[in-house]
Every structure is written in C-alpha cells, then in structure tokens.
Design a protein around this motif. Structure first.
Motif, short mmCIF file in Angstrom:
data_model
loop_
_atom_site.label_atom_id
_atom_site.label_comp_id
_atom_site.label_asym_id
_atom_site.label_seq_id
_atom_site.Cartn_x
_atom_site.Cartn_y
_atom_site.Cartn_z
N LYS A 193 0.74 -1.32 0.02
CA LYS A 193 -0.09 0.11 0.05
C LYS A 193 0.76 1.48 -0.10
CE LYS A 193 -3.82 -2.01 2.67
NZ LYS A 193 -4.73 -2.30 3.77
N VAL A 194 0.68 2.26 -0.90
CA VAL A 194 1.48 3.51 -0.96
C VAL A 194 0.44 4.73 -1.09
CG1 VAL A 194 3.02 4.62 -2.54
CG2 VAL A 194 3.26 2.07 -2.32
N ALA A 195 0.54 5.38 -0.03
CA ALA A 195 -0.05 6.61 0.07
C ALA A 195 0.78 7.61 -0.63
CB ALA A 195 -0.44 6.84 1.58
N VAL A 196 0.22 8.38 -1.54
CA VAL A 196 0.92 9.61 -2.20
C VAL A 196 0.22 10.70 -1.69
CG1 VAL A 196 1.50 10.64 -4.42
CG2 VAL A 196 1.15 8.18 -4.27
N MET A 197 1.04 11.75 -0.94
CA MET A 197 0.50 12.74 -0.21
C MET A 197 1.56 13.99 -0.71
SD MET A 197 0.27 10.73 3.44
CE MET A 197 -0.98 11.64 4.34
N LEU A 198 0.88 15.09 -1.29
CA LEU A 198 1.24 16.20 -1.46
C LEU A 198 1.04 17.53 -0.77
CD1 LEU A 198 0.57 14.30 -4.38
CD2 LEU A 198 1.97 16.23 -5.23
N TYR A 199 2.01 18.31 -0.55
CA TYR A 199 1.76 19.56 0.22
C TYR A 199 2.52 20.75 -0.30
CZ TYR A 199 0.00 15.86 3.29
OH TYR A 199 -0.70 15.12 3.72
N HIS A 200 1.68 21.82 -0.16
CA HIS A 200 2.07 23.07 -1.02
C HIS A 200 2.87 24.13 -0.32
CE1 HIS A 200 0.80 26.33 -4.20
NE2 HIS A 200 2.12 25.81 -4.41
N LEU A 201 4.05 24.24 -0.69
CA LEU A 201 4.98 25.11 0.08
C LEU A 201 5.57 26.15 -0.87
CD1 LEU A 201 4.78 22.83 2.14
CD2 LEU A 201 6.82 23.32 2.86
N PRO A 202 4.73 27.00 -1.42
CA PRO A 202 5.28 27.99 -2.67
C PRO A 202 6.51 28.76 -2.04
CG PRO A 202 3.22 28.55 -1.99
CD PRO A 202 3.47 27.17 -1.10
#
Length: 333
Positions: free
Chosen positions: A324-333
């Motif tokens: 199981k692979v969770a792909v998690m993205l967070y925006h730090l511009p």
C-alpha cells in the motif's frame, strides 16, 4: 516548573508550552515596551492616519498576544480552572492559535505600508520582525496542542477507546502526516526555506505523540535509510519517504527508492512530497498519472483528500506481495 502529578505522562509537551510562555513574557516585558517607548516609534504619529493605524495595530495586537500567551500557556497547573488535560487543550479552540491566518494578513499589511515609506522608523521594522517571530512561536504552540490531543491521556478523557496498535497504526500515521502537512500550508512564513530534513523532523515530533512504538528518521531498513520508520513490537508498521517535487521522472524514481527499502513484511508506506511550484493543481495531476503508470502499480484505491491518494503496488521481489502506497502532496510555494 513542576508539572502536576496527573499530567506527568505528557510532561514533555507541557514543559515545552511553559518555555514558549517564557518567550512571550520576555517579548511583553522587554521588547514591546522598549520599541514603543525607548526608540523612534513616536515618528509614526506624524504619518497619515491610514498608515499610522497599520503600525499601531502591529504594536497593540503583538503585545496583546504576548501578554495573553505568557500566562495562558502555563495555566494547565491550575486544577480549579482546568480539572483535566482535555479541558485545558480545548480551551484554545477559539483563541489566538486559530487566528494565525489573520495575524499573517496583519503583518503583511504592515510590511506593505512600511515599504512605501522612504525612511521607515527603525522601531516599526523591528516590531514587524517581532510580530512575525510571535506568529512562528504560535505555530509551534499549535503543534504542541495537536500532539496533546493525540496523547493517551486526552483520548481517555474524551471517552474514546484506542484500537489495537496493529489495527490502527497505518491510518493513524497517515492522518498525523496529513495534519502536519496542512499545517505547513497554513503557516507558510514559519516553514519558509526549510529543508527536507527539517520538515521531516516536524512530522517525526508529531508522530511520536500520535502513535505507539518507535518512530525514527534516517533509519536503515533493508537496502537503505528511509526518512520515516515506525516500528511496534519488533515489526515495521510504516515506511515513508519525504521529497521536494522534482517532476514526474523524479517521482517515479522516488517510488523505486521507497520500494527498494521494503522487506517482504513491509506493506504500509507513503510518499510525501513538498511542492514549491505555483501551479499546484497540475502537479497533483502529474503525480497521480506518474503513480498509475509506474510499472509496479496495480491500481488506484481512491483519495482521502484532494492531495492524498492511495495505490496498490506489487513488491519488486515478489509480484504476488501487495504494497500500500499513500501519495501525499503539500504546497509550500
């Protein structure tokens, strides 16, 4: 400070709040007063009211915050007011900690006004820096409170039962990571220019409070060092990798890297990406496409959030073993 006996299990976090209170107290007693009365702040009174009000607001709000937090953060020892940890933590639900976005906006307004002045008073520039420092400190207070909410004591006082560690571990880890990732997004100034290791360490601190077992970073597992490793009773419960987004090709190589760290028994994982790109929506789509087209991807399971999706991959050494692979993205511009 001596922590009351019934709170000893969360002593580390309460002592940290006490140290933050001391910092706010120093700001109140020394810094705000000095900048207002002993430097050149009186020059703002010659400015038009529209400009002057922005700088006066920085002083008034900044000092009010310092006064309030210098006392509030240590009131957990006052048993008459807070008979339980839950009552203390919940008392912050509608206060300064939930107004960080408004404080950020006020600071930005003052900075814009200061930039318009040909000769900005030195005290004003220092007040804005101090105001920003207090916002950052408030972000750390929020992180401590979140850790306290995940403590066994808070959960017990809430009348909730924890699931067994093995049953709840993976979901609890992902939920904690997601909470910290969203905090990064809410407090961009606090985490500006932080490197991958620093951001990961913030996640490790929260994970230590949120889940049982051993939570470590940069730990050897099979063929290399993984960024986040959670073990319980000798078993690996979670393996995670943190990266700054570097394009779809870099994404797929990160998947390969993660999978190479996994033993046959390691099945719960996550890829956590910090995205600096302005067009965040397109990056989310690219990440989804890169995951789905990876040679070992079996299928997409679904999405828990706009920036958090789950996939099934086959183990590189055993096609019948599902990861199981969770792909998690967070925006730090």
């Amino acid at each position: 400070m001596i922590i009351r006996e019934d709170f000893r299990s969360v002593e580390t976090w309460l002592l940290r709040l006490e140290s933050y209170a001391a910092a706010f107290e120093q700001n109140n007693v020394s810094d705000w007063s000095h900048l207002k009365n002993k430097e050149d702040f009186d020059r703002v009174y010659s400015l038009p009211a529209s400009q002057r009000s922005k700088f006066e607001a920085i002083y008034m709000t900044g000092r009010d915050l310092a006064v309030a937090m210098s006392s509030r953060l240590t009131e957990f020892n006052w048993i008459q007011k807070f008979p339980s940890l839950k009552s203390f933590v919940d008392s912050f639900s509608h206060g300064w900690v939930n107004q960080i976005d408004l404080l950020e906006a006020e600071a930005a307004t003052a900075e814009a006004e200061a930039a318009q002045l040909s000769n900005c008073p030195w005290s004003v520039s220092q007040m804005i820096k101090l105001y920003r420092a207090q916002i950052s400190l408030l972000g750390h207070v929020a992180q401590c409170l979140e850790a306290l909410r995940k403590s066994d004591l808070y959960i017990a006082e809430s009348g909730l039962m924890q699931s067994s560690p093995k049953a709840m571990k993976y979901d609890a880890v992902l939920q904690c990571i997601h909470s910290v990732g969203k905090m990064f997004e809410r407090l961009p100034a606090t985490y500006l220019n932080k490197d991958e290791e620093t951001l990961r360490d913030h996640m490790l601190v929260s994970l230590e409070a949120a889940v049982g077992g051993s939570v470590t970073g940069e730990t050897f597992n099979k063929r290399g060092k993984t960024d986040i490793l959670v073990r319980n009773e000798g078993n690996t419960c979670f393996v995670g990798e943190c990266k700054f987004w570097a394009g779809s090709a870099g994404f797929q190589s990160t998947i390969d890297q993660l999978l190479s760290y996994l033993s046959w028994r390691d099945t719960n994982t996550a890829l956590i990406f910090f995205v600096k790109n302005k067009e965040f929506t397109s990056i989310i789509s690219k990440a989804d496409e890169a995951a789905r087209t990876h040679r070992l991807c079996i299928k997409k399971l679904g999405s828990s959030d706009e920036t958090w999706s789950s996939f099934e991959f086959s183990h590189p050494d055993d096609p019948q073993r599902i990861i199981k692979v969770a792909v998690m993205l967070y925006h730090l511009p």
